[in-house]
Design a protein around this motif. Structure first.
Motif, PDB file in Angstrom:
ATOM      1  N   ALA A   3     -51.591   6.973 -31.843  1.00 37.34           N
ATOM      2  CA  ALA A   3     -50.397   6.172 -31.577  1.00 37.34           C
ATOM      3  C   ALA A   3     -49.149   6.847 -32.153  1.00 37.34           C
ATOM      4  O   ALA A   3     -48.100   6.897 -31.493  1.00 37.34           O
ATOM      5  CB  ALA A   3     -50.566   4.778 -32.171  1.00 37.34           C
ATOM      6  N   GLN A   4     -49.251   7.367 -33.370  1.00 31.40           N
ATOM      7  CA  GLN A   4     -48.107   8.056 -33.971  1.00 31.40           C
ATOM      8  C   GLN A   4     -47.726   9.295 -33.168  1.00 31.40           C
ATOM      9  O   GLN A   4     -46.545   9.581 -32.972  1.00 31.40           O
ATOM     10  CB  GLN A   4     -48.431   8.455 -35.411  1.00 31.40           C
ATOM     11  N   THR A   5     -48.726  10.026 -32.692  1.00 30.66           N
ATOM     12  CA  THR A   5     -48.464  11.221 -31.894  1.00 30.66           C
ATOM     13  C   THR A   5     -47.739  10.849 -30.611  1.00 30.66           C
ATOM     14  O   THR A   5     -46.773  11.516 -30.209  1.00 30.66           O
ATOM     15  CB  THR A   5     -49.782  11.953 -31.576  1.00 30.66           C
ATOM     16  N   ARG A   6     -48.213   9.786 -29.952  1.00 32.34           N
ATOM     17  CA  ARG A   6     -47.549   9.348 -28.718  1.00 32.34           C
ATOM     18  C   ARG A   6     -46.102   8.948 -28.979  1.00 32.34           C
ATOM     19  O   ARG A   6     -45.195   9.281 -28.214  1.00 32.34           O
ATOM     20  CB  ARG A   6     -48.312   8.162 -28.109  1.00 32.34           C
ATOM     21  N   LYS A   7     -45.889   8.230 -30.092  1.00 35.03           N
ATOM     22  CA  LYS A   7     -44.539   7.783 -30.424  1.00 35.03           C
ATOM     23  C   LYS A   7     -43.622   8.982 -30.672  1.00 35.03           C
ATOM     24  O   LYS A   7     -42.491   9.032 -30.166  1.00 35.03           O
ATOM     25  CB  LYS A   7     -44.586   6.888 -31.670  1.00 35.03           C
ATOM     26  N   LYS A   8     -44.090   9.968 -31.424  1.00 39.13           N
ATOM     27  CA  LYS A   8     -43.285  11.163 -31.692  1.00 39.13           C
ATOM     28  C   LYS A   8     -43.013  11.944 -30.415  1.00 39.13           C
ATOM     29  O   LYS A   8     -41.903  12.444 -30.209  1.00 39.13           O
ATOM     30  CB  LYS A   8     -43.991  12.056 -32.710  1.00 39.13           C
ATOM     31  N   LEU A   9     -44.011  12.044 -29.567  1.00 37.52           N
ATOM     32  CA  LEU A   9     -43.848  12.766 -28.304  1.00 37.52           C
ATOM     33  C   LEU A   9     -42.808  12.081 -27.422  1.00 37.52           C
ATOM     34  O   LEU A   9     -41.954  12.739 -26.819  1.00 37.52           O
ATOM     35  CB  LEU A   9     -45.194  12.864 -27.579  1.00 37.52           C
ATOM     36  N   GLN A  10     -42.857  10.747 -27.366  1.00 37.91           N
ATOM     37  CA  GLN A  10     -41.866  10.013 -26.571  1.00 37.91           C
ATOM     38  C   GLN A  10     -40.461  10.199 -27.161  1.00 37.91           C
ATOM     39  O   GLN A  10     -39.491  10.346 -26.415  1.00 37.91           O
ATOM     40  CB  GLN A  10     -42.221   8.528 -26.522  1.00 37.91           C
ATOM     41  N   ALA A  11     -40.360  10.203 -28.486  1.00 36.34           N
ATOM     42  CA  ALA A  11     -39.052  10.406 -29.121  1.00 36.34           C
ATOM     43  C   ALA A  11     -38.521  11.797 -28.786  1.00 36.34           C
ATOM     44  O   ALA A  11     -37.332  11.970 -28.490  1.00 36.34           O
ATOM     45  CB  ALA A  11     -39.174  10.216 -30.630  1.00 36.34           C
ATOM     46  N   MET A  12     -39.401  12.807 -28.838  1.00 36.84           N
ATOM     47  CA  MET A  12     -38.966  14.171 -28.503  1.00 36.84           C
ATOM     48  C   MET A  12     -38.536  14.269 -27.049  1.00 36.84           C
ATOM     49  O   MET A  12     -37.520  14.905 -26.737  1.00 36.84           O
ATOM     50  CB  MET A  12     -40.101  15.157 -28.768  1.00 36.84           C
ATOM     51  N   GLN A  13     -39.301  13.661 -26.173  1.00 30.94           N
ATOM     52  CA  GLN A  13     -38.945  13.719 -24.753  1.00 30.94           C
ATOM     53  C   GLN A  13     -37.637  12.988 -24.494  1.00 30.94           C
ATOM     54  O   GLN A  13     -36.812  13.425 -23.689  1.00 30.94           O
ATOM     55  CB  GLN A  13     -40.074  13.122 -23.899  1.00 30.94           C
ATOM     56  N   GLY A  14     -37.427  11.864 -25.170  1.00 33.65           N
ATOM     57  CA  GLY A  14     -36.165  11.125 -25.032  1.00 33.65           C
ATOM     58  C   GLY A  14     -34.992  11.950 -25.543  1.00 33.65           C
ATOM     59  O   GLY A  14     -33.938  12.012 -24.916  1.00 33.65           O
ATOM     60  N   GLY A  15     -35.168  12.599 -26.695  1.00 29.12           N
ATOM     61  CA  GLY A  15     -34.105  13.448 -27.246  1.00 29.12           C
ATOM     62  C   GLY A  15     -33.819  14.634 -26.347  1.00 29.12           C
ATOM     63  O   GLY A  15     -32.663  15.015 -26.144  1.00 29.12           O
ATOM     64  N   GLN A  16     -34.852  15.198 -25.784  1.00 28.21           N
ATOM     65  CA  GLN A  16     -34.686  16.330 -24.861  1.00 28.21           C
ATOM     66  C   GLN A  16     -33.925  15.887 -23.630  1.00 28.21           C
ATOM     67  O   GLN A  16     -33.036  16.580 -23.143  1.00 28.21           O
ATOM     68  CB  GLN A  16     -36.058  16.892 -24.498  1.00 28.21           C
ATOM     69  N   ALA A  17     -34.247  14.711 -23.111  1.00 28.22           N
ATOM     70  CA  ALA A  17     -33.557  14.215 -21.910  1.00 28.22           C
ATOM     71  C   ALA A  17     -32.082  13.947 -22.206  1.00 28.22           C
ATOM     72  O   ALA A  17     -31.216  14.240 -21.379  1.00 28.22           O
ATOM     73  CB  ALA A  17     -34.231  12.944 -21.405  1.00 28.22           C
ATOM     74  N   ARG A  18     -31.799  13.386 -23.408  1.00 27.27           N
ATOM     75  CA  ARG A  18     -30.402  13.104 -23.761  1.00 27.27           C
ATOM     76  C   ARG A  18     -29.620  14.398 -23.984  1.00 27.27           C
ATOM     77  O   ARG A  18     -28.475  14.530 -23.582  1.00 27.27           O
ATOM     78  CB  ARG A  18     -30.353  12.243 -25.025  1.00 27.27           C
ATOM     79  N   GLY A  19     -30.220  15.373 -24.642  1.00 33.10           N
ATOM     80  CA  GLY A  19     -29.520  16.616 -24.942  1.00 33.10           C
ATOM     81  C   GLY A  19     -29.426  17.550 -23.754  1.00 33.10           C
ATOM     82  O   GLY A  19     -28.576  18.440 -23.721  1.00 33.10           O
ATOM     83  N   LYS A  20     -30.274  17.354 -22.773  1.00 32.47           N
ATOM     84  CA  LYS A  20     -30.318  18.239 -21.606  1.00 32.47           C
ATOM     85  C   LYS A  20     -28.974  18.242 -20.870  1.00 32.47           C
ATOM     86  O   LYS A  20     -28.432  19.302 -20.543  1.00 32.47           O
ATOM     87  CB  LYS A  20     -31.439  17.778 -20.679  1.00 32.47           C
ATOM     88  N   ASP A  21     -28.429  17.072 -20.633  1.00 34.50           N
ATOM     89  CA  ASP A  21     -27.163  16.983 -19.896  1.00 34.50           C
ATOM     90  C   ASP A  21     -26.031  17.658 -20.681  1.00 34.50           C
ATOM     91  O   ASP A  21     -25.225  18.399 -20.100  1.00 34.50           O
ATOM     92  CB  ASP A  21     -26.796  15.513 -19.640  1.00 34.50           C
ATOM     93  N   ARG A  22     -25.968  17.421 -21.958  1.00 36.89           N
ATOM     94  CA  ARG A  22     -24.915  18.017 -22.782  1.00 36.89           C
ATOM     95  C   ARG A  22     -25.015  19.548 -22.779  1.00 36.89           C
ATOM     96  O   ARG A  22     -24.019  20.253 -22.596  1.00 36.89           O
ATOM     97  CB  ARG A  22     -25.026  17.487 -24.217  1.00 36.89           C
ATOM     98  N   VAL A  23     -26.225  20.073 -22.944  1.00 33.40           N
ATOM     99  CA  VAL A  23     -26.424  21.523 -22.968  1.00 33.40           C
ATOM    100  C   VAL A  23     -26.081  22.128 -21.610  1.00 33.40           C
ATOM    101  O   VAL A  23     -25.439  23.184 -21.530  1.00 33.40           O
ATOM    102  CB  VAL A  23     -27.876  21.864 -23.376  1.00 33.40           C
TER     103      VAL A  23
END
Length: 118
Positions: A75-95
Protein backbone atom coordinates in the motif's frame (compact mmCIF):
# COMPACT_ATOMS: atom_id res chain seq x y z
CA UNK A 1 -23.89 -100.85 27.20
CA UNK A 2 -26.69 -98.34 27.08
CA UNK A 3 -25.11 -96.42 29.94
CA UNK A 4 -21.79 -96.31 28.06
CA UNK A 5 -23.50 -94.99 24.97
CA UNK A 6 -25.36 -92.48 27.03
CA UNK A 7 -22.11 -91.39 28.76
CA UNK A 8 -20.37 -91.03 25.39
CA UNK A 9 -23.28 -88.95 24.11
CA UNK A 10 -23.05 -86.72 27.17
CA UNK A 11 -19.28 -86.32 26.67
CA UNK A 12 -19.79 -85.43 22.99
CA UNK A 13 -22.48 -82.91 23.91
CA UNK A 14 -20.27 -81.41 26.61
CA UNK A 15 -17.36 -81.20 24.17
CA UNK A 16 -19.64 -79.58 21.61
CA UNK A 17 -20.87 -77.02 24.19
CA UNK A 18 -17.28 -76.31 25.26
CA UNK A 19 -16.24 -75.79 21.64
CA UNK A 20 -19.18 -73.41 21.15
CA UNK A 21 -18.23 -71.49 24.30
CA UNK A 22 -14.59 -71.27 23.14
CA UNK A 23 -15.72 -70.09 19.68
CA UNK A 24 -18.05 -67.52 21.26
CA UNK A 25 -15.23 -66.32 23.55
CA UNK A 26 -12.93 -65.94 20.53
CA UNK A 27 -15.60 -63.93 18.70
CA UNK A 28 -16.09 -61.67 21.75
CA UNK A 29 -12.34 -61.20 22.01
CA UNK A 30 -12.11 -60.36 18.29
CA UNK A 31 -14.99 -57.87 18.66
CA UNK A 32 -13.33 -56.25 21.70
CA UNK A 33 -10.02 -55.97 19.84
CA UNK A 34 -11.73 -54.48 16.81
CA UNK A 35 -13.64 -52.01 18.99
CA UNK A 36 -10.46 -51.06 20.87
CA UNK A 37 -8.65 -50.55 17.57
CA UNK A 38 -11.46 -48.32 16.24
CA UNK A 39 -11.49 -46.29 19.47
CA UNK A 40 -7.71 -45.91 19.29
CA UNK A 41 -7.95 -44.79 15.65
CA UNK A 42 -10.64 -42.26 16.56
CA UNK A 43 -8.52 -40.96 19.45
CA UNK A 44 -5.46 -40.71 17.20
CA UNK A 45 -7.46 -38.85 14.56
CA UNK A 46 -8.86 -36.46 17.17
CA UNK A 47 -5.35 -35.80 18.53
CA UNK A 48 -4.02 -35.27 15.01
CA UNK A 49 -6.81 -32.78 14.20
CA UNK A 50 -6.17 -30.92 17.46
CA UNK A 51 -2.44 -30.65 16.72
CA UNK A 52 -3.21 -29.59 13.14
CA UNK A 53 -5.48 -26.81 14.43
CA UNK A 54 -2.77 -25.65 16.83
CA UNK A 55 -0.23 -25.67 14.03
CA UNK A 56 -2.54 -23.73 11.71
CA UNK A 57 -3.21 -21.21 14.48
CA UNK A 58 0.50 -20.71 15.18
CA UNK A 59 1.29 -20.55 11.48
CA UNK A 60 -1.46 -17.97 10.95
CA UNK A 61 -0.15 -15.94 13.87
CA UNK A 62 3.40 -16.02 12.49
CA UNK A 63 2.58 -15.56 8.83
CA UNK A 64 -0.37 -13.30 9.46
CA UNK A 65 1.89 -10.58 10.76
CA UNK A 66 4.16 -11.02 7.75
CA UNK A 67 1.15 -10.92 5.47
CA UNK A 68 0.03 -7.67 7.09
CA UNK A 69 3.52 -6.22 6.68
CA UNK A 70 3.54 -7.26 3.07
CA UNK A 71 0.15 -5.65 2.45
CA UNK A 72 1.24 -2.50 4.28
CA UNK A 73 4.45 -2.21 2.25
CA UNK A 74 2.44 -2.79 -0.93
CA UNK A 75 0.00 0.00 0.00
CA UNK A 76 2.81 2.43 0.84
CA UNK A 77 4.55 1.63 -2.45
CA UNK A 78 1.35 2.28 -4.40
CA UNK A 79 0.83 5.56 -2.57
CA UNK A 80 4.39 6.74 -3.29
CA UNK A 81 4.12 5.68 -6.92
CA UNK A 82 0.87 7.61 -7.34
CA UNK A 83 2.46 10.68 -5.71
CA UNK A 84 5.43 10.45 -8.09
CA UNK A 85 3.19 10.05 -11.11
CA UNK A 86 1.07 13.01 -9.98
CA UNK A 87 4.18 15.16 -9.48
CA UNK A 88 5.51 14.12 -12.86
CA UNK A 89 2.22 15.02 -14.53
CA UNK A 90 2.16 18.44 -12.81
CA UNK A 91 5.79 19.23 -13.63
CA UNK A 92 5.57 17.94 -17.19
CA UNK A 93 3.63 20.94 -18.48
CA UNK A 94 5.94 23.44 -16.79
CA UNK A 95 9.09 21.74 -18.14
CA UNK A 96 7.65 21.53 -21.67
CA UNK A 97 6.74 25.22 -21.61
CA UNK A 98 10.25 26.17 -20.48
CA UNK A 99 11.86 23.96 -23.12
CA UNK A 100 9.66 25.29 -25.91
CA UNK A 101 10.28 28.85 -24.76
CA UNK A 102 14.04 28.36 -25.07
CA UNK A 103 13.70 26.67 -28.45
CA UNK A 104 11.30 29.18 -29.98
CA UNK A 105 12.67 32.39 -28.51
CA UNK A 106 15.96 32.52 -30.36
CA UNK A 107 17.77 35.82 -29.94
CA UNK A 108 20.45 36.17 -32.57
CA UNK A 109 23.72 37.67 -31.40
CA UNK A 110 27.29 37.57 -32.49
CA UNK A 111 29.69 35.20 -30.92
CA UNK A 112 32.50 36.64 -28.84
CA UNK A 113 35.18 35.25 -31.13
CA UNK A 114 33.63 36.76 -34.24
CA UNK A 115 35.80 39.50 -35.71
CA UNK A 116 34.51 42.15 -37.87
CA UNK A 117 36.34 42.47 -41.10
CA UNK A 118 37.18 46.10 -41.42
Amino acid sequence: MASQTQGIQQLLQAEKRAAEKVAEARKRKARRLKQAKEEAQAEIEQYRLEREREFQHKQQAALGSQGNLSAEVEAQTRKKLQAMQGGQARGKDRVLRQLLTHVWDVQPQLHLNYRLAV
